[in-house]
Design an enzyme around this catalytic site. Structure first.
Site, PDB file in Angstrom:
ATOM      1  N   CYS A   7       1.038  -1.032   0.067  1.00 51.39           N
ATOM      2  CA  CYS A   7       0.136  -0.030   0.135  1.00 51.39           C
ATOM      3  C   CYS A   7       0.943   1.377   0.047  1.00 51.39           C
ATOM      4  O   CYS A   7       0.682   2.222  -0.734  1.00 51.39           O
ATOM      5  CB  CYS A   7      -0.747   0.161   1.394  1.00 51.39           C
ATOM      6  SG  CYS A   7      -2.325  -0.976   1.074  1.00 51.39           S
ATOM      7  N   GLY A  93       4.149 -19.720   1.441  1.00 52.12           N
ATOM      8  CA  GLY A  93       5.392 -18.947   1.559  1.00 52.12           C
ATOM      9  C   GLY A  93       5.205 -17.409   1.305  1.00 52.12           C
ATOM     10  O   GLY A  93       6.157 -16.814   0.699  1.00 52.12           O
ATOM     11  N   HIS A 100      -0.397 -10.405  -4.198  1.00 51.48           N
ATOM     12  CA  HIS A 100       0.403 -10.043  -5.374  1.00 51.48           C
ATOM     13  C   HIS A 100       0.567 -11.125  -6.234  1.00 51.48           C
ATOM     14  O   HIS A 100       0.583 -12.139  -5.634  1.00 51.48           O
ATOM     15  CB  HIS A 100       1.711  -9.348  -5.061  1.00 51.48           C
ATOM     16  CG  HIS A 100       2.475 -10.249  -3.995  1.00 51.48           C
ATOM     17  ND1 HIS A 100       2.108 -10.148  -2.569  1.00 51.48           N
ATOM     18  CD2 HIS A 100       3.321 -11.252  -4.104  1.00 51.48           C
ATOM     19  CE1 HIS A 100       2.777 -11.058  -1.988  1.00 51.48           C
ATOM     20  NE2 HIS A 100       3.863 -11.553  -2.831  1.00 51.48           N
ATOM     21  N   HIS A 102       3.267 -12.756  -8.887  1.00 52.41           N
ATOM     22  CA  HIS A 102       4.622 -12.618  -9.334  1.00 52.41           C
ATOM     23  C   HIS A 102       4.572 -13.091 -10.899  1.00 52.41           C
ATOM     24  O   HIS A 102       4.077 -14.151 -11.143  1.00 52.41           O
ATOM     25  CB  HIS A 102       5.507 -13.845  -8.644  1.00 52.41           C
ATOM     26  CG  HIS A 102       5.811 -13.609  -7.358  1.00 52.41           C
ATOM     27  ND1 HIS A 102       6.977 -12.740  -6.918  1.00 52.41           N
ATOM     28  CD2 HIS A 102       5.110 -13.900  -6.167  1.00 52.41           C
ATOM     29  CE1 HIS A 102       6.957 -12.736  -5.275  1.00 52.41           C
ATOM     30  NE2 HIS A 102       5.783 -13.517  -5.066  1.00 52.41           N
TER      31      HIS A 102
HETATM   32  P1  5GP Z   1       5.794 -13.275  -1.468  1.00 50.78           P
HETATM   33  O1  5GP Z   1       7.232 -13.963  -0.540  1.00 50.78           O
HETATM   34  O2  5GP Z   1       5.028 -12.561  -0.405  1.00 50.78           O
HETATM   35  O3  5GP Z   1       5.095 -13.910  -2.325  1.00 50.78           O
HETATM   36  O4  5GP Z   1       6.454 -11.922  -2.337  1.00 50.78           O
HETATM   37  C1  5GP Z   1       7.079 -10.883  -1.701  1.00 50.78           C
HETATM   38  C2  5GP Z   1       7.989 -10.085  -2.764  1.00 50.78           C
HETATM   39  O5  5GP Z   1       7.895  -8.904  -2.415  1.00 50.78           O
HETATM   40  C3  5GP Z   1       9.326 -10.814  -2.701  1.00 50.78           C
HETATM   41  O6  5GP Z   1       9.541 -11.519  -3.779  1.00 50.78           O
HETATM   42  C4  5GP Z   1      10.180  -9.794  -2.517  1.00 50.78           C
HETATM   43  O7  5GP Z   1      11.558  -9.616  -2.909  1.00 50.78           O
HETATM   44  C5  5GP Z   1       9.388  -8.545  -2.813  1.00 50.78           C
HETATM   45  N1  5GP Z   1       9.693  -7.249  -2.042  1.00 50.78           N
HETATM   46  C6  5GP Z   1       9.738  -7.195  -0.695  1.00 50.78           C
HETATM   47  N2  5GP Z   1       9.914  -6.029  -0.276  1.00 50.78           N
HETATM   48  C7  5GP Z   1      10.028  -5.159  -1.442  1.00 50.78           C
HETATM   49  C8  5GP Z   1      10.092  -3.799  -1.623  1.00 50.78           C
HETATM   50  O8  5GP Z   1      10.348  -3.103  -0.942  1.00 50.78           O
HETATM   51  N3  5GP Z   1      10.214  -3.665  -2.950  1.00 50.78           N
HETATM   52  C9  5GP Z   1       9.925  -4.422  -3.844  1.00 50.78           C
HETATM   53  N4  5GP Z   1       9.979  -3.731  -5.077  1.00 50.78           N
HETATM   54  N5  5GP Z   1       9.804  -5.438  -3.681  1.00 50.78           N
HETATM   55  C10 5GP Z   1       9.856  -6.151  -2.636  1.00 50.78           C
HETATM   56 ZN    ZN Z   2      -1.694  -3.263   1.318  1.00 50.46          ZN
END
Ligand code: 5GP
Ligand code: ZN
Length: 114
Positions: A7, A93, A100, A102
């Protein structure tokens, strides 16, 4: 949501590298890319995860899918293909609790989980 990282990124409080944006969706480069192209596509409204989708916010998934196609076109990975991953919850994970997707590409993805 006040203390949500994504956010804050959407609001511009934390810098990010934008790839695509529209009324409903923001797409930006992952800070720790797993592949040459690694873009996160998020709804502008806060939704914790897939588990928090309901009849009132489910339309965001349509907007996200439309945006994923735009991201693929913008980054050029639409030609050779790409992978879309959503982590959900602890066992999935998920580390950031703002839904989000990927979008991964720019190389042949060899690790096949399914
Ligand atoms: P999850 O593990 O929740 O599926 O993915 C979170 C993703 O957010 C990870 O791939 C991580 O590298 C990315 N991420 C975490 N903090 C930041 C940030 O401050 N900026 C950006 N651009 N990506 C982030
Ligand atoms: Zn949010």
């Amino acid at each position: 949501m006040e203390n949500c990282l994504f956010c804050r990124i959407i609001k511009g409080e934390i810098p990010s590298t934008k790839v695509y944006e529209d009324e409903h969706v923001y797409a930006f480069k992952d800070i720790n890319p797993a592949t040459p192209v690694h873009v996160l596509v998020v709804p502008k409204v806060h939704i914790d995860s897939i588990e928090a989708l309901n009849d009132n916010n489910i339309e965001n998934t349509t907007h996200i899918h439309r945006a994923i196609k735009k991201v693929a076109e913008i980054t050029g990975i639409n030609k050779d293909g790409y992978r879309v991953i959503i982590n959900c919850g602890k066992d999935g994970g998920q580390t950031v609790f703002h839904l989000h997707y990927h979008v991964l590409g720019g190389t042949k993805l060899t690790e096949k989980i399914i």
